[in-house]
Write a protein that holds these residues in place. Sequence first.
Motif, PDB file in Angstrom:
ATOM      1  N   UNK A 134      -0.756 -15.665  20.249  1.00 26.38           N
ATOM      2  CA  UNK A 134      -1.134 -14.354  19.720  1.00 26.38           C
ATOM      3  C   UNK A 134       0.040 -13.616  19.090  1.00 26.38           C
ATOM      4  N   UNK A 135       1.139 -14.328  18.839  1.00 25.15           N
ATOM      5  CA  UNK A 135       2.265 -13.720  18.145  1.00 25.15           C
ATOM      6  C   UNK A 135       2.205 -14.119  16.677  1.00 25.15           C
ATOM      7  N   UNK A 136       2.840 -13.334  15.853  1.00 27.32           N
ATOM      8  CA  UNK A 136       2.855 -13.639  14.428  1.00 27.32           C
ATOM      9  C   UNK A 136       1.591 -13.159  13.737  1.00 27.32           C
ATOM     10  N   UNK A 137       1.462 -13.534  12.475  1.00 23.57           N
ATOM     11  CA  UNK A 137       0.322 -13.051  11.691  1.00 23.57           C
ATOM     12  C   UNK A 137      -0.956 -13.811  12.002  1.00 23.57           C
ATOM     13  N   UNK A 138      -2.120 -13.232  11.643  1.00 22.84           N
ATOM     14  CA  UNK A 138      -3.385 -13.946  11.819  1.00 22.84           C
ATOM     15  C   UNK A 138      -3.482 -15.093  10.813  1.00 22.84           C
ATOM     16  N   UNK A 139      -4.427 -15.997  11.004  1.00 24.57           N
ATOM     17  CA  UNK A 139      -5.479 -16.006  12.021  1.00 24.57           C
ATOM     18  C   UNK A 139      -4.967 -16.541  13.357  1.00 24.57           C
ATOM     19  N   UNK A 140      -5.661 -16.159  14.429  1.00 18.98           N
ATOM     20  CA  UNK A 140      -5.238 -16.499  15.788  1.00 18.98           C
ATOM     21  C   UNK A 140      -6.105 -17.553  16.455  1.00 18.98           C
ATOM     22  N   UNK A 141      -7.391 -17.593  16.134  1.00 17.36           N
ATOM     23  CA  UNK A 141      -8.283 -18.507  16.853  1.00 17.36           C
ATOM     24  C   UNK A 141      -7.822 -19.956  16.765  1.00 17.36           C
ATOM     25  N   UNK A 142      -7.326 -20.365  15.619  1.00 13.56           N
ATOM     26  CA  UNK A 142      -6.853 -21.744  15.470  1.00 13.56           C
ATOM     27  C   UNK A 142      -5.680 -22.039  16.385  1.00 13.56           C
ATOM     28  N   UNK A 143      -4.754 -21.093  16.512  1.00 16.22           N
ATOM     29  CA  UNK A 143      -3.605 -21.310  17.392  1.00 16.22           C
ATOM     30  C   UNK A 143      -4.028 -21.324  18.858  1.00 16.22           C
ATOM     31  N   UNK A 144      -5.000 -20.471  19.217  1.00 17.82           N
ATOM     32  CA  UNK A 144      -5.506 -20.495  20.595  1.00 17.82           C
ATOM     33  C   UNK A 144      -6.145 -21.856  20.887  1.00 17.82           C
ATOM     34  N   UNK A 145      -6.967 -22.324  19.948  1.00 17.69           N
ATOM     35  CA  UNK A 145      -7.635 -23.615  20.112  1.00 17.69           C
ATOM     36  C   UNK A 145      -6.603 -24.733  20.283  1.00 17.69           C
ATOM     37  N   UNK A 146      -5.599 -24.754  19.428  1.00 17.01           N
ATOM     38  CA  UNK A 146      -4.594 -25.815  19.488  1.00 17.01           C
ATOM     39  C   UNK A 146      -3.789 -25.773  20.789  1.00 17.01           C
TER      40      UNK A 146
END
Length: 194
Positions: free
Chosen positions: A8-20
Motif C-alpha cells: 500500500x505504499x507508492x502510487x496506485x493501483x494497489x490491488x495488483x500489489x496486494x494480490x502479488x
Amino acid sequence: MPDLRPALTGPPPYQGRLREAVVAAVEHPTTLVAHSAAGPLVPAIVEALGPAAAATIFVDARLPHPGLSWLESLDGERAARLLEMVADGELPPWNTWFPAEALAADIPDDEVRERFSADLRPTPFALCAEKCPSPTPVFDGLPHAYVRLTPAYDDAADTAERAGWHVVRRDSVHLAPLTRADEVVNALHTIFAG
C-alpha cells in the motif's frame, strides 16, 4: 501470513500489489481465508493462485462486488463519512474510523489493543476507488464457506448461504481472529468437518 502493508505504499493501483504479495507467500495448495474488507479481493487472488487455490473461507468479510469500488459498495451515509475523513489522499488508520469503545469491546486487553493500533497505517484513498474484479471460472469452481461472527455481516452470510456455501454462524466480535482465535478455529473445524 504476509505483511500486506508494503503493497500500500507508492502510487496506485494497489490491488495488483496486494494480490502479488499474497501469491508470493503461497507455496502449495491452500485454503484462502479472508477477513473483513479483504473479501472482495479474493477472486483476483484465486485467479492468480490458479491450482494453488483449494478453497476460500470468508470470515466476517465483505463478499466480492464485481465492477464496483469499495467506496461504491457502501451505503451513502457510510461513504460520505469516510470521504470526510480523507486527508492528503489517505484515510486515517482503521481504528480511528469507529468510536474508541467499539475497539475496546473487540480488544478488551489494553496492551493488545495498543499493539494492534500501533501496527495500523493510513489507507491510500485510491485503493477505496479501485474497481474490484469479477469472479472467474477458477473462483466459481472452488468450494467456498462463510464464518459469520457479528450481526454486521448477517447479509453477507445470508447471501453466501443462498449461493450454496457452507455457512457457520457464531456470536463473537469482528476481531475474533486476533482476540478469540479458539472460537474462529472451532468454526473452521466445523467447516472442514462438515
